[in-house]
Design a protein around this motif. Structure first.
Motif, PDB file in Angstrom:
ATOM      1  N   LEU A  20       0.833  -1.203   0.000  1.00 13.49           N
ATOM      2  CA  LEU A  20       0.000   0.000   0.000  1.00 13.49           C
ATOM      3  C   LEU A  20       0.870   1.258   0.000  1.00 13.49           C
ATOM      4  N   LEU A  21       1.874   1.284   0.855  1.00 18.42           N
ATOM      5  CA  LEU A  21       2.765   2.454   0.899  1.00 18.42           C
ATOM      6  C   LEU A  21       3.515   2.634  -0.415  1.00 18.42           C
ATOM      7  N   GLN A  22       3.952   1.543  -1.033  1.00 19.09           N
ATOM      8  CA  GLN A  22       4.636   1.642  -2.320  1.00 19.09           C
ATOM      9  C   GLN A  22       3.702   2.232  -3.377  1.00 19.09           C
ATOM     10  N   SER A  23       2.446   1.809  -3.366  1.00 21.98           N
ATOM     11  CA  SER A  23       1.465   2.344  -4.323  1.00 21.98           C
ATOM     12  C   SER A  23       1.217   3.823  -4.090  1.00 21.98           C
ATOM     13  N   GLN A  24       1.095   4.207  -2.811  1.00 20.44           N
ATOM     14  CA  GLN A  24       0.874   5.616  -2.493  1.00 20.44           C
ATOM     15  C   GLN A  24       2.055   6.470  -2.937  1.00 20.44           C
ATOM     16  N   LEU A  28       1.976   9.486  -5.723  1.00 20.75           N
ATOM     17  CA  LEU A  28       2.470  10.833  -5.406  1.00 20.75           C
ATOM     18  C   LEU A  28       3.626  11.216  -6.316  1.00 20.75           C
ATOM     19  N   GLY A  29       4.497  10.258  -6.597  1.00 23.67           N
ATOM     20  CA  GLY A  29       5.650  10.530  -7.447  1.00 23.67           C
ATOM     21  C   GLY A  29       5.258  10.874  -8.869  1.00 23.67           C
ATOM     22  N   LYS A  30       4.160  10.292  -9.337  1.00 20.79           N
ATOM     23  CA  LYS A  30       3.686  10.603 -10.688  1.00 20.79           C
ATOM     24  C   LYS A  30       3.214  12.041 -10.784  1.00 20.79           C
ATOM     25  N   TYR A  35      10.741  15.369  -4.982  1.00 20.91           N
ATOM     26  CA  TYR A  35      10.676  14.255  -4.047  1.00 20.91           C
ATOM     27  C   TYR A  35      10.984  14.658  -2.612  1.00 20.91           C
ATOM     28  N   SER A  36      11.206  15.941  -2.386  1.00 16.62           N
ATOM     29  CA  SER A  36      11.482  16.380  -1.023  1.00 16.62           C
ATOM     30  C   SER A  36      10.238  16.945  -0.345  1.00 16.62           C
ATOM     31  N   ILE A  37       9.084  16.858  -1.011  1.00 18.66           N
ATOM     32  CA  ILE A  37       7.890  17.388  -0.362  1.00 18.66           C
ATOM     33  C   ILE A  37       7.533  16.516   0.838  1.00 18.66           C
ATOM     34  N   GLY A  38       6.871  17.089   1.810  1.00 20.74           N
ATOM     35  CA  GLY A  38       6.614  16.449   3.093  1.00 20.74           C
ATOM     36  C   GLY A  38       5.917  15.109   3.023  1.00 20.74           C
ATOM     37  N   GLU A  39       4.864  14.991   2.234  1.00 20.93           N
ATOM     38  CA  GLU A  39       4.094  13.745   2.194  1.00 20.93           C
ATOM     39  C   GLU A  39       4.924  12.590   1.646  1.00 20.93           C
ATOM     40  N   ILE A  40       5.706  12.855   0.626  1.00 22.05           N
ATOM     41  CA  ILE A  40       6.548  11.791   0.061  1.00 22.05           C
ATOM     42  C   ILE A  40       7.618  11.374   1.065  1.00 22.05           C
ATOM     43  N   LEU A  41       8.216  12.329   1.732  1.00 28.26           N
ATOM     44  CA  LEU A  41       9.224  11.992   2.742  1.00 28.26           C
ATOM     45  C   LEU A  41       8.618  11.194   3.890  1.00 28.26           C
ATOM     46  N   ARG A  42       7.434  11.601   4.336  1.00 28.85           N
ATOM     47  CA  ARG A  42       6.769  10.904   5.432  1.00 28.85           C
ATOM     48  C   ARG A  42       6.444   9.464   5.039  1.00 28.85           C
ATOM     49  N   LEU A  43       5.874   9.279   3.853  1.00 36.06           N
ATOM     50  CA  LEU A  43       5.542   7.932   3.399  1.00 36.06           C
ATOM     51  C   LEU A  43       6.792   7.089   3.175  1.00 36.06           C
TER      52      LEU A  43
END
Length: 71
Positions: A20-24, A28-30, A35-43
């Protein structure tokens, strides 16, 4: 319920959480090149934690299985 069985159930749960985390992260990456935005770093950090725990549990489960073969 035996410890080994409980570990196997927890490992399966972790596998699902990791997928699930990989899919999320993929979704987000698409949507962004940053890649330094908060949500991507948190996930990403959460995914790392889950993978490390998964690897430890798999190793622990393997060791328990190996020991039960000896007994």
């Amino acid at each position: 319920m035996s410890i080994v069985r409980m570990l196997l159930l927890y490992i399966r749960k972790l596998e699902a959480e990791i997928r699930l985390l990989q899919s999320q992260l993929y979704e987000l990456g698409k949507d962004t090149n940053q890649y330094s935005i908060g949500e991507i770093l948190r996930l990403s950090e959460l995914l790392d934690e889950k993978i490390i725990l998964y690897q430890k549990l798999k190793l622990n489960n393997k060791n328990k299985s190996d020991c039960s073969d000896i007994e």
